[in-house]
Structure formats: structure tokens, C-alpha cells
Design a protein around this motif. Structure first.
Motif, short mmCIF file in Angstrom:
data_model
loop_
_atom_site.label_atom_id
_atom_site.label_comp_id
_atom_site.label_asym_id
_atom_site.label_seq_id
_atom_site.Cartn_x
_atom_site.Cartn_y
_atom_site.Cartn_z
N ALA A 88 0.82 -1.21 0.00
CA ALA A 88 0.00 0.00 0.00
C ALA A 88 0.86 1.26 0.00
CB ALA A 88 -0.91 -0.01 1.22
N GLU A 89 0.53 2.19 -0.89
CA GLU A 89 1.05 3.54 -0.74
C GLU A 89 -0.12 4.38 -0.24
OE1 GLU A 89 3.89 6.10 -3.28
OE2 GLU A 89 1.87 6.77 -3.74
N SER A 90 -0.03 4.81 0.99
CA SER A 90 -1.23 5.30 1.64
C SER A 90 -0.95 6.49 2.54
CB SER A 90 -1.83 4.17 2.47
OG SER A 90 -0.83 3.66 3.34
N LEU A 91 -2.02 7.21 2.80
CA LEU A 91 -1.98 8.26 3.82
C LEU A 91 -3.03 7.94 4.87
CD1 LEU A 91 -1.35 11.11 5.01
CD2 LEU A 91 -3.07 12.02 3.43
N THR A 92 -2.59 7.73 6.08
CA THR A 92 -3.53 7.63 7.19
C THR A 92 -3.53 8.98 7.86
OG1 THR A 92 -2.81 5.35 7.52
CG2 THR A 92 -4.14 6.34 9.26
N ASN A 93 -4.69 9.62 7.81
CA ASN A 93 -4.80 10.94 8.43
C ASN A 93 -5.83 10.84 9.54
OD1 ASN A 93 -4.78 13.71 8.97
ND2 ASN A 93 -6.32 14.12 7.39
N ALA A 94 -5.36 10.45 10.71
CA ALA A 94 -6.29 10.11 11.79
C ALA A 94 -6.52 11.29 12.72
CB ALA A 94 -5.73 8.94 12.59
N GLU A 110 2.86 1.35 13.37
CA GLU A 110 3.70 0.41 12.62
C GLU A 110 3.23 0.36 11.17
OE1 GLU A 110 5.39 -3.23 14.84
OE2 GLU A 110 3.24 -3.26 15.21
N GLU A 111 3.00 1.52 10.59
CA GLU A 111 2.49 1.58 9.21
C GLU A 111 3.52 0.98 8.25
OE1 GLU A 111 -0.40 2.84 8.07
OE2 GLU A 111 -1.09 4.43 9.43
N PRO A 112 3.06 0.52 7.07
CA PRO A 112 4.01 -0.03 6.09
C PRO A 112 4.97 1.04 5.58
CG PRO A 112 1.77 0.03 5.19
CD PRO A 112 1.67 0.37 6.64
N SER A 113 6.04 0.57 4.94
CA SER A 113 7.19 1.45 4.70
C SER A 113 6.95 2.53 3.65
CB SER A 113 8.41 0.62 4.32
OG SER A 113 8.12 -0.13 3.16
N ARG A 114 5.90 2.39 2.82
CA ARG A 114 5.66 3.43 1.80
C ARG A 114 4.55 4.38 2.23
NH1 ARG A 114 3.88 0.45 -3.07
NH2 ARG A 114 4.17 2.36 -4.26
N SER A 115 4.10 4.25 3.44
CA SER A 115 2.92 5.02 3.83
C SER A 115 3.28 6.31 4.56
CB SER A 115 2.03 4.17 4.73
OG SER A 115 2.65 4.04 5.98
N PHE A 116 2.30 7.19 4.58
CA PHE A 116 2.41 8.43 5.35
C PHE A 116 1.40 8.33 6.49
CE2 PHE A 116 3.37 9.23 0.91
CZ PHE A 116 4.64 9.79 1.01
N HIS A 117 1.82 8.74 7.65
CA HIS A 117 0.93 8.63 8.81
C HIS A 117 0.90 9.95 9.55
CE1 HIS A 117 -1.11 6.52 12.13
NE2 HIS A 117 -0.52 7.43 12.87
N ILE A 118 -0.25 10.60 9.49
CA ILE A 118 -0.40 11.87 10.20
C ILE A 118 -1.53 11.68 11.20
CG2 ILE A 118 -0.80 14.35 10.01
CD1 ILE A 118 1.36 13.80 8.07
#
Lengths: 251, 453
Positions: B222-228, B247-255
Motif C-alpha cells: 500500500a502507498e497510503s496516507l492515514t490521516n487520523a 507500525e504503518e508499512p514502509s511506503r505510507s504516510f501517517h499523520i
């Protein structure tokens, strides 16, 4: 067992050992005495493999091997143990964990199986009793918050468990009161064996009342300038290091 | 600067404007709030590094992608990424609540767990009131801008989420374990970059107690943005603990934006572990609103490889006799970059404040970097505020000591790194989670212990 020839060492560009010779045979206890800054601790550190000490000349042969070519952990696994003058506090690392990891590293090196948990605990309890240490020390972080005397006892406890072939004691008596000195000395004496050598580095003669050396050497100016039996230590106590310095300068 | 570079931000905003238009948002009370959020997002755009709260974090990579909600749903999920026995489990996949994967009702008396949609259909006015009250653009809300753009983006596109209500005086002993997972069916993997805007709302009534674990995971494709967006609203004397495990996957963005509102004598404890993602930002914004309120925040951020992990804390002592503690540690390996920015504001008249902050960092390579920035703004005179920050490498004397006892160099390094992390790990109360974390941290640092330079 240990043969040091013409050892020259510089620390931060400054010559500290300047052509030191020493021979230690199995079963012997050697005391290396000398004034502050004579190079005693440098010798102990260099033999244990500490970084930052540059050997510019000479050889150190330990059990027919070039000791200086070995990494610190390889020396430890080959049976060299240094009891530190200032044991290091390591928060977050359990005392008993370190004991077990060290013992297993050495056993693995010898081709032996890892120590059995029950056997290990029995061994540790026995040695702690010898060092008059409370079992609560096992689950404390390595040396963290230990008093000076507790740290030194902990060093000898590690030594008793790792059972080295060559034990190096760096100023083990410094900072000890008379009771702690007795306990630490008992611990060291219990480790005297025909196939083990002990080299003690010390400033004061006091330690030698408790651990009787076979040989006493005087280290000054980066060289051993005088050797003798334990009576030499008594003479030093009486006449001071200046006597040796004058004497060696004259010679 | 080229013309396209100037136009890029505008192009990014056009994307989100068009995306919103395509989603047929209804014109009800909630829809109005979402529309207002969109307008605020479009007006401000993504923050730049000229914004003090984003000084060390560039969002160019986030801005350049065209994220869209993931509509494709997988049939199953990779349960091995979940922590077994962590507690009452709630599962969100790709931003959506998955009842079939979650621990079924009944819930204990006094504990209500609803999805955002359920809450909205049961009590729409309550929801609108709540969101309006917590809308950070409202004049009373503090602090105004720290994570603002992402809060607006979440407000505009938030389709799902979980609302947890603990009734007054109820002690819910079992932890609530909420896991968010990215899980892409093969058919959706090439469909671009996905985003999720989950909302998690916890309302702890007066003198209630509960413990929440949030866990962010996903499959590596997944190439993803989690914007929680998380809100914790604590009533008088409520006690809530929150463990956040990123512990998001390595291509993801987590905000992630966590807003805390504490009433008199309320206590909130947060443990924040940032291990995953390419770029992660944890923003915790606290308002201590009544005397006796206490917040205790600690955590560990551990970037390796090229990871960028940013921890931002803003604590607002809005009332007298409030206390706060922050204790964060960073470990950076490889070309990893870590940031700790902890800001404490003591409002005028808020006397008898005790605020402490500590940040200790460990650099494992010459190319790793950690920026530590404590900020204090004090407008009252009778306060105790302290802060301390250190950044260093592994102690060579400790390393030598361990090696002189027979431990190999990389083993000794790994042991010292774990020891540094251990003081944070040992604060985790839930046994299953602590063990999980210890294993993760150990594996990570055993690897990076060998790659020093």
C-alpha cells in the motif's frame, strides 16, 4: 602464559608505556605497583583491548597467541578478564543477564552448550554468597546506583563466574573500606589455581596484605624498573616510590 | 523556481476540491461541517516549513500525491499483524470499520461503542454539537494551527470512525484495542494512492476509567496516507490511558492528531511508539482545563533507513494547579530522521503549574539526525517548569565493558540500544502489548546495531 616484550604505547600522542617487559606463568600472582601516572592502568587496559591506546612497538603473547591482534570479546572468550578500576554503570541491562550472556559467550567459544538455567542459578548463588552480596543485586541494572564497594564486589563476582585464565585487577582496592577489602580479597584468593594467573595493579601495599603475590614489580616512567618478591612491596611502603625512581635513574 | 513548482500546491488543492465534489456529500448538519472543513483546508493548503510547527518536516511528498479514499475492500485481513489478546478488539480496514472482524457486542453496561455513522444516525444533533465544539477553528480552541490542515482534511473526508462512550463512574478494565489496517486487494494496488481519514472519539464520563490501544498497521504494497483524528474528552476525575503504536508499512504516510480535553482532576496517560511509515507525524494537543488535571506523555520514536518521524506535543495549562510530564526518547539509525517538538504554554493566571519535559536521543550512525526543540511560553509567575534534552551516541566505555565480558560487538551494541529503549517499553501496562513491542524493538535494533558507521 603471558609474555610482554618491549611494549610501547601512546595515548593521545603521549608515550605512556616505554619498553615494558613482563613474564607471567600459570599459577602465579603478580603485583604491579607504581606511582600515579606511571602507566599501570594503561597496561591493564591495553591487555584487555580498550580503544584509544596505540601500540607503537613490542609484542604481547598470551598462550602462544598474539594477544594484541584479538578483539576485546575474543580476549575475554580466550580467558582474559579485566576487573575495572571504575566499573561502568549500564542502566537498562540486568546484572544477571550480563553474567549469563558473558558466560554463554565463553562457553560457546569453547564449543560447550549454553548453561542450564538451574545450574546457572546455583552457581550464581554460591558465588554471591562468597562475595557477601544480596540476591537483589541480580535483578538490578549493571552497577547502577551501586556504592564503590558494591561495584568492586560485582567485578569479582563476574570474575568468579567467568573463571578466567588470566585475571587483571586494576586498582581493585581503591575506594574500599577494610571490610569490603577483606571480602574482595577472599573472592580473589578463592580463585587462585595452578592453571590461572592473576596480575594486580595497585598503588598501595595494603592489598598485598590480603592477596599475597609471588612477584612484585615496580612500574615507573612506562617501564618495569625493579622486580622482587613480596618483601619489595614492604620496602616500597617504607621508602616510597622516589627511592625507586632515584635508584633506576642512577642505574 | 519553475512555473510548475509554483502551481503544484494549487494543483493539489484542485484535486481535493474535485474529489469532494465527486463524493455527493449530503446537505445535512454533518455535511455542512464537512463542507466547512473542506473550505478551511482549501483556504490554507498544506503547511510549509515556514510554519513553526512544521519546521523540520517537509510535506512535499504528501502534497505531490493524489490521495483518494480506498473504496475497494478486501475479503479478509492479515490477522498476524494484530496483537492477540490485547483487549476488546475493534478493526478498521482502509479507513472503514469492519464489524465482522471486531469483537462482537454485547458491551458491558456503561460502555457504548458505535461507529461514527451509527452515532450520526442515532443522534445527529449531538454529533454536530460535539464536532462543532471540538472544531479547532472555533475561537475557544487551542492551539490553533499545529496540525490544522490535516484536521480540516480529515473533517472533509472522514467517512468512518469509532465513538467510545464511558458512562460516569464506570471502570472498564479490559483495554479497548483498535487496529487500523491497510489491506489492498491485488486489483486495487495499481489504482493510485489511498487515504483514510478515521475519527476516533472517546468520551470518558466523570470518574470513569478506561484504557485504549490504537495500532496502525498495513501490508507493504500500500502507498497510503492515514490521516487520523482522535479526540479524548475527559470529565471530572476521569482516568484514561492511551497506548499508540504506529507500525504503518514502509511506503505510507501517517499523520495523526490527538486532541485531549481534561476537566478538573482528570488524568490522561499516553504512551506513543512511532516505528513505521515513510513519514510519520504524531501531534498531541492537550488542554488542561481544570485544577488537578494531569497529563503524562511518554514515547519512543525510532526512525531507521530513510524514515522521517516527527513527534509534536502542545500542552496548554489553561487552569491553575495543573501538571504535565513529557518523557520522550528517540533512536535514529541509517539515514533516519527524528524530531521532537514539545511546547508548553502556561496561560495568564494559571498559577501553581508543574510542567516537566525530558527528551533523550541516541544516534546510531553518522547520517542519522534528531532535532529536539523544547518550547516554553509562560504567562504566569508561580510555576515550576523544567526541560532537558540530550542527544548522543552509544557510550564507548559501556561498549568496551560489555565486550570485555565476552559479548560480541554487535550484540553489545544491540543490548545498549535495547536498554535505552527499555525505560519507555517498561511503562506499558498491558502485558501482551508490552511483549509484542519488546519483540518488535529488539528485532529492529538487532538489525540496525550491525549497520553503524
Amino acid at each position: 602464559m603471558l609474555s610482554i616484550r618491549n611494549l610501547k604505547v601512546t595515548v593521545a600522542g603521549k608515550q605512556v608505556l616505554n619498553g615494558l617487559n613482563l613474564d607471567v606463568k600459570a599459577g602465579e600472582v603478580h603485583a604491579i605497583m607504581g606511582p600515579n601516572g606511571s602507566g599501570k592502568s594503561t597496561l591493564a587496559q591495553v591487555l584487555a583491548g580498550r580503544d584509544g591506546y596505540e601500540v607503537t612497538a613490542g609484542t604481547v603473547t598470551y598462550q602462544d597467541r598474539d594477544l594484541l591482534a584479538l578483539a576485546p570479546e575474543e580476549r575475554a572468550r580466550e580467558g582474559v578478564f579485566l576487573a575495572f578500576q571504575y566499573p561502568v554503570e549500564i542502566p537498562g541491562v540486568n546484572n544477571v543477564y550480563l553474567l549469563k550472556a558473558g558466560l554463554n559467550a565463553i562457553r560457546k567459544h569453547r564449543g560447550e552448550a549454553e548453561v542450564d538455567a538451574f545450574e546457572f542459578l546455583t552457581l550464581v548463588r554460591e558465588k554471591m554468597q562468597l562475595m557477601q552480596m544480596n540476591e537483589s543485586f541480580l535483578n538490578r541494572a549493571v552497577n547502577e546506583g551501586f556504592s564503590g564497594g558494591e561495584k568492586k564486589r560485582n567485578e569479582i563476582l563476574q570474575m568468579a563466574i567467568l573463571e578466567p585464565t588470566l585475571a587483571l585487577l586494576d586498582e581493585t582496592d581503591s575506594g574500599l573500606d577494610i571490610d569490603a577489602l577483606r571480602v574482595v580479597s577472599n573472592g580473589v584468593n578463592s580463585l587462585r589455581r595452578a592453571d590461572r594467573a592473576i596480575v594486580m595493579v595497585t598503588h598501595y601495599q595494603r592489598l598485598l596484605d590480603y592477596i599475597q603475590p609471588d612477584h612484585v614489580h615496580v612500574l615507573t616512567g612506562g617501564r618495569i624498573v625493579m622486580s622482587g618478591d613480596k618483601s619489595l612491596a614492604l620496602e616500597l611502603e617504607k621508602r616510597g616510590y622516589d627511592w625507586v625512581k632515584e635508584d633506576s635513574a642512577a642505574a | 523556481m519553475s512555473l510548475s513548482a509554483i502551481n503544484q500546491p494549487a494543483a493539489a488543492l484542485d484535486h481535493y476540491r474535485a474529489l469532494f465534489a465527486s463524493r455527493n456529500v449530503p446537505d445535512d448538519a454533518l455535511g455542512k461541517l464537512r463542507r466547512a472543513s473542506l473550505e478551511r483546508f482549501l483556504a490554507g493548503g498544506f503547511p510549509t516549513q515556514r510554519d513553526e510547527a512544521w519546521k523540520y518536516t517537509s510535506l512535499r511528498r504528501v502534497e505531490s500525491r493524489r490521495f483518494a479514499p480506498a473504496d475497494a475492500m478486501p475479503i479478509g485481513a492479515d490477522e498476524s499483524q494484530w496483537i492477540a489478546d490485547a483487549g476488546h478488539r475493534l478493526v478498521l480496514v482502509n479507513g472503514r470499520y469492519m464489524p465482522t472482524l471486531s469483537t462482537p457486542a454485547p458491551q458491558p453496561p456503561g460502555v457504548t461503542i458505535l461507529t461514527l455513522a451509527q452515532w450520526a444516525s442515532h443522534s445527529p444533533t449531538q454529533v454536530a454539537d460535539f464536532l462543532a465544539r471540538h472544531d479547532h477553528a472555533a475561537p475557544h480552541a487551542t492551539p490553533p494551527t499545529a496540525n490544522g490542515a490535516f484536521e480540516h482534511l480529515n473533517g472533509a473526508f472522514s467517512d468512518d470512525g469509532v465513538v467510545i462512550d464511558i458512562a460516569p463512574n464506570v471502570q472498564f478494565e479490559q483495554p479497548i484495542y483498535l487496529v487500523h489496517q491497510w489491506c489492498m486487494p491485488a486489483s486495487a494496488r495499481s489504482a493510485g494512492s489511498h487515504m483514510a481519514n478515521p475519527r476516533i472519539i472517546v468520551r470518558a464520563g466523570a470518574h470513569s476509567e478506561c484504557s485504549i490501544i490504537t495500532h496502525w498497521v498495513g501490508d507493504e504494497t500500500a502507498e497510503s496516507l492515514t490521516n487520523a483524528w482522535l479526540t479524548f474528552d475527559l470529565g471530572v476525575g476521569a482516568r484514561v490511558s492511551h497506548l499508540n503504536l504506529q507500525e504503518e508499512p514502509s511506503r505510507s504516510f501517517h499523520i495523526e492528531t490527538t486532541r485531549l480535553q481534561l476537566a478538573t482532576n482528570a488524568h490522561f496517560g499516553k504512551h506513543d511508539f512511532a516505528l513505521g511509515s515513510a513519514l510519520g507525524r504524531s501531534g498531541t494537543l492537550v488542554t488542561l482545563g481544570g485544577p488537578g488535571a494531569n497529563v503524562s506523555l511518554n514515547g519512543l520514536f525510532a526512525p531507521t533507513g530513510t524514515q522521517h518521524l516527527d513527534t509534536y506535543v502542545h500542552i496548554d495549562h489553561a487552569a491553575a494547579h495543573t501538571t504535565s510530564q513529557q518523557d520522550f526518547r528517540g533512536i535514529a539509525a541509517g539515514r533516519g530522521r527524528g524530531i521532537f517538538n514539545g511546547k508548553v504554554v502556561v496561560q495568564p493566571g494559571a498559577q501553581k503549574i508543574d510542567a516537566r519535559q525530558s527528551n533523550r536521543n541516541l544516534l546510531l550512525s553518522n547520517t542519522a539526525e534528531i532535532d529536539s526543540r523544547p518550547e516554553l511560553e509562560i504567562y504566569a509567575h508561580d510555576v515550576k517548569c523544567s526541560h532537558g534534552a540530550t542527544t548522543g551516541q552509544l557510550d564507548p566505555v559501556s561498549l568496551f565493558y560489555l565486550r570485555s565480558r565476552g559479548l560480541g560487538e554487535s550484540e553489545a551494541r544491540a543490548l545498549l540500544i535495547r536498554a535505552f529503549a527499555q525505560s519507555m517499553l517498561s511503562t506499558v501496562q498491558v502485558g501482551a502489548v508490552r511483549e509484542w513491542l519488546e519483540a518488535r524493538v529488539q528485532r529492529r535494533f538487532d538489525l540496525s546495531a550491525g549497520e553503524h558507521s
